[in-house]
Write a protein that holds these residues in place. Structure first.
Motif, PDB file in Angstrom:
ATOM      1  N   THR A 277      12.078  23.791  22.659  1.00 33.25           N
ATOM      2  CA  THR A 277      11.085  23.536  23.700  1.00 33.25           C
ATOM      3  C   THR A 277      10.478  22.146  23.466  1.00 33.25           C
ATOM      4  N   GLU A 278       9.161  22.045  23.154  1.00 32.08           N
ATOM      5  CA  GLU A 278       8.545  20.726  23.000  1.00 32.08           C
ATOM      6  C   GLU A 278       8.915  20.031  21.698  1.00 32.08           C
ATOM      7  N   LEU A 279       9.151  20.818  20.654  1.00 32.68           N
ATOM      8  CA  LEU A 279       9.288  20.237  19.316  1.00 32.68           C
ATOM      9  C   LEU A 279      10.704  19.744  19.060  1.00 32.68           C
ATOM     10  N   ILE A 280      10.792  18.557  18.491  1.00 31.31           N
ATOM     11  CA  ILE A 280      12.069  17.959  18.112  1.00 31.31           C
ATOM     12  C   ILE A 280      12.066  17.812  16.595  1.00 31.31           C
TER      13      ILE A 280
ATOM     14  N   LEU B 287      18.235  14.222  22.184  1.00 27.73           N
ATOM     15  CA  LEU B 287      18.385  15.534  21.560  1.00 27.73           C
ATOM     16  C   LEU B 287      17.495  16.574  22.240  1.00 27.73           C
ATOM     17  N   GLY B 288      16.276  16.171  22.590  1.00 28.43           N
ATOM     18  CA  GLY B 288      15.361  17.090  23.253  1.00 28.43           C
ATOM     19  C   GLY B 288      15.902  17.592  24.575  1.00 28.43           C
ATOM     20  N   ILE B 289      16.473  16.692  25.376  1.00 33.91           N
ATOM     21  CA  ILE B 289      17.080  17.092  26.654  1.00 33.91           C
ATOM     22  C   ILE B 289      18.273  17.994  26.416  1.00 33.91           C
ATOM     23  N   ARG B 290      19.145  17.588  25.509  1.00 33.46           N
ATOM     24  CA  ARG B 290      20.394  18.325  25.270  1.00 33.46           C
ATOM     25  C   ARG B 290      20.112  19.755  24.807  1.00 33.46           C
ATOM     26  N   ASP B 291      19.212  19.900  23.834  1.00 35.52           N
ATOM     27  CA  ASP B 291      18.964  21.239  23.303  1.00 35.52           C
ATOM     28  C   ASP B 291      18.203  22.113  24.294  1.00 35.52           C
TER      29      ASP B 291
END
Length: 571
Positions: free
Chosen positions: A221-224, A277-281
């Motif tokens: 979600t928000e956390l990378i 990475l945030g978008i992909r996951d």
């Protein structure tokens, strides 16, 4: 001895998938000669599991999963991993956040986390009981100072204050150890690599033993989580470091010589890769979408989000939509089209004026010929939001919101319009950083992926004739400095003015805008966190409140008057 560091990307709640990944990495490590493999904090459950931890069925499933992992990894291999376990005492919270050592098909050691963070994005004391002081873990002749994430963060002597009155690092070292092992789920923020290095280097130099740090990678979600797993020598120097923002298996041979590791990543590279990475996951871990869609205005924010989405998912999964109104310049539509062609994505043009005119006609009897104002501007933004949500619903597209942190901070956004979406990619990225990202994207590609005109034209919402952002806001170079000092460093008006020389009335006005727009931010999509203080779960302010800075001056005057009255009475 060979020790493996398994930098994993778990999915919260995917116990079977996480189990398979852990077992697979354990077998890889064993085939490469490792005697011990170390996984991140809470890797069985994924981090943060939040209120899944309140579900008895989930905790039971985690326990069975851990026992299955113990049976499926090589019996000769030691395995350290993180999971929630039950607190069997009748006192305290019902769970521990624990590091477990598996060997020979069973759990041979349990080490609960001592220090439970309850600040910013962390809320561990909601679920877990702090662990008691622990003895070192003795394993195959090694005395291991095993601990979890926050347990190492109370060790900075230079800190002006400490959150905890315990120091697990010093307590473990006092028992005599050969090696520190820290398993973590430590979220990324800009500058985090150097911060971790400073902490761990200080621990190594103080106690003269090597240090293994294994961190989760991936986005939830928000956390990378950037990974950044590493091995430090007793003098604090880094011997090995895993690549950032990707899964990895590092093998440390304790008898081998290593050249000193040099960290060469730049801040803008970290920012770019974290957002990708945030978008992909978010896209793949939710598993709910076929593609992503976003509005392409011809402006810098949507251009950068589009380029990041292509880097994350490939052009075949990205759809861009230009939605011109009568105020949109021909150049903006041309720039949007050129961006789409440069990136190779699907591109549509859907003019919004028929819908805008229909709303105006529908509202005319009620508005009763009142002069146009921001209401009509917002109708345009909301028509665009409805259009994009229609595409999202019809085709199972994830709508990416393109607003940046600067705009969100001061409320320069339209609720239910440009705030629509499932993921706010730039919600923690200031406008000046957006421009840096655009230049980095072009430099990385060696060409103008983002057209030059998008980089050079003044930013505008194009909701009325000749509109520019500077009509409503100070230059972003000024605004962003004020916002960063207030939001991330918690500085107040006088401190910001003293540090920057900016006009006091301007600074006070910006801070007022930030405070009074919490209601907008609370209704926006989850945003990817990349700084030390993002809007969202890590910054909690009431919507309904009457606080403002004028109250402080009034309180000071009242206090002074009360003291003077008391003095006069006493005399």
């Amino acid at each position: 001895m060979k020790i493996a560091l398994a930098q994993l990307n778990p999915i919260v709640g995917d116990l079977q998938g996480n189990r398979r990944k852990i077992v697979d990495f354990a077998h890889q490590a064993y085939r490469q000669g490792a005697e011990l493999v170390i996984f991140p904090e809470m890797c069985v459950a994924g981090y943060p599991p939040q209120d899944l931890l309140d579900m008895p069925a989930f905790i039971e499933a985690v326990a069975h999963t851990v026992e299955t992992i113990a049976l499926e990894v090589p019996r000769e291999l030691g395995v350290i991993l993180g999971a929630p376990i039950r607190n069997e005492s009748p006192v305290g919270k019902r769970l521990f956040n624990a590091a477990l050592l598996l060997e020979g098909g069973r759990i041979v050691a349990r080490v609960p986390k001592r220090l439970l963070p309850t600040y910013d994005v962390f809320d561990e004391y909601r679920y877990f009981e702090p662990g008691p002081p622990q003895p070192v873990v003795e394993w195959r002749g090694l005395r291991i100072g095993l601990h979890i994430c926050e347990d190492m963060w109370n060790n900075e002597d230079w800190a002006p204050y400490h959150l905890y009155d315990e120091n697990p690092i010093d307590e473990l070292a006092a028992q005599g150890i050969d090696l520190f092992v820290n398993i973590s789920a430590s979220p990324f923020s800009l500058g985090k690599h150097d911060e971790r290095s400073r902490i761990i280097e200080g621990i190594c130099r103080e106690h003269g033993v090597p240090f293994i740090y294994v961190n989760q990678v991936g986005a939830n979600t928000e956390l990378i989580f950037d990974g950044d797993s590493r091995v430090h020598a007793p003098d604090g120097s880094i011997l090995l470091c895993a690549p950032s923002f990707q899964e990895a298996l590092l093998i440390w041979d304790t008898e081998a010589d290593y050249a000193p590791y040099v960290h060469r990543r730049t801040e803008i590279e970290d920012l770019h890769d974290a957002l990708v990475l945030g978008i992909r996951d978010y896209f793949y871990k939710t598993g709910a979408f076929e593609k992503v869609v976003l509005g392409l205005s011809g402006g810098i924010d949507s251009a950068v989000v589009c380029a990041l989405a292509v880097a994350a998912l490939g052009p075949e999964r990205v759809v861009g939509v230009a939605m011109p109104s009568k105020y949109s310049s021909p150049e903006s539509v041309e720039d949007a089209r050129q961006l789409a062609e440069n990136l190779g994505i699907t591109f549509h043009i859907i003019p919004i004026m028929p819908a805008v005119d229909a709303f105006r006609e529908m509202l005319r009897p009620v508005f009763d010929d009142l002069p146009e104002d921001v209401t009509e501007e917002n109708i345009q933004a909301r028509v665009r939001g409805v259009t994009l949500m229609a595409l999202s619903n019809k085709f199972r597209y994830l709508l990416l919101s393109t607003g940046n942190k600067s705009e969100m901070a001061v409320g320069y956004v339209t609720l239910y319009g440009d705030t629509n979406g499932g993921l706010a990619v730039l919600a923690d990225v200031y406008k000046t950083q957006v421009y840096r990202l655009a230049r980095y994207i072009n430099a990385r590609a060696g060409r103008y992926v983002i057209p030059e005109r998008i980089l050079t034209k003044p930013p505008s919402a194009e909701l009325r004739p000749g509109q520019k952002d500077t009509d409503s806001l100070p230059p972003y170079e000024v605004l962003d400095v004020i916002l960063q000092r207030y939001i991330e460093h918690r500085e107040e008006v006088d401190e910001i003015v003293a540090a920057t020389g900016f006009d006091r009335a301007l600074v006070a006005d910006i801070l007022r805008r930030v405070d009074r727009n919490e209601y907008k931010r609370r209704q926006t999509p989850p945003g990817l966190r990349v700084t030390g203080k993002a809007f969202g779960i890590g910054r909690r302010l009431p919507i309904v409140m009457r606080w403002n800075r004028a109250v402080l001056e009034e309180v000071r005057r009242n206090h002074t008057a009360a003291l003077q009255t008391q003095s006069e009475r006493a005399s």
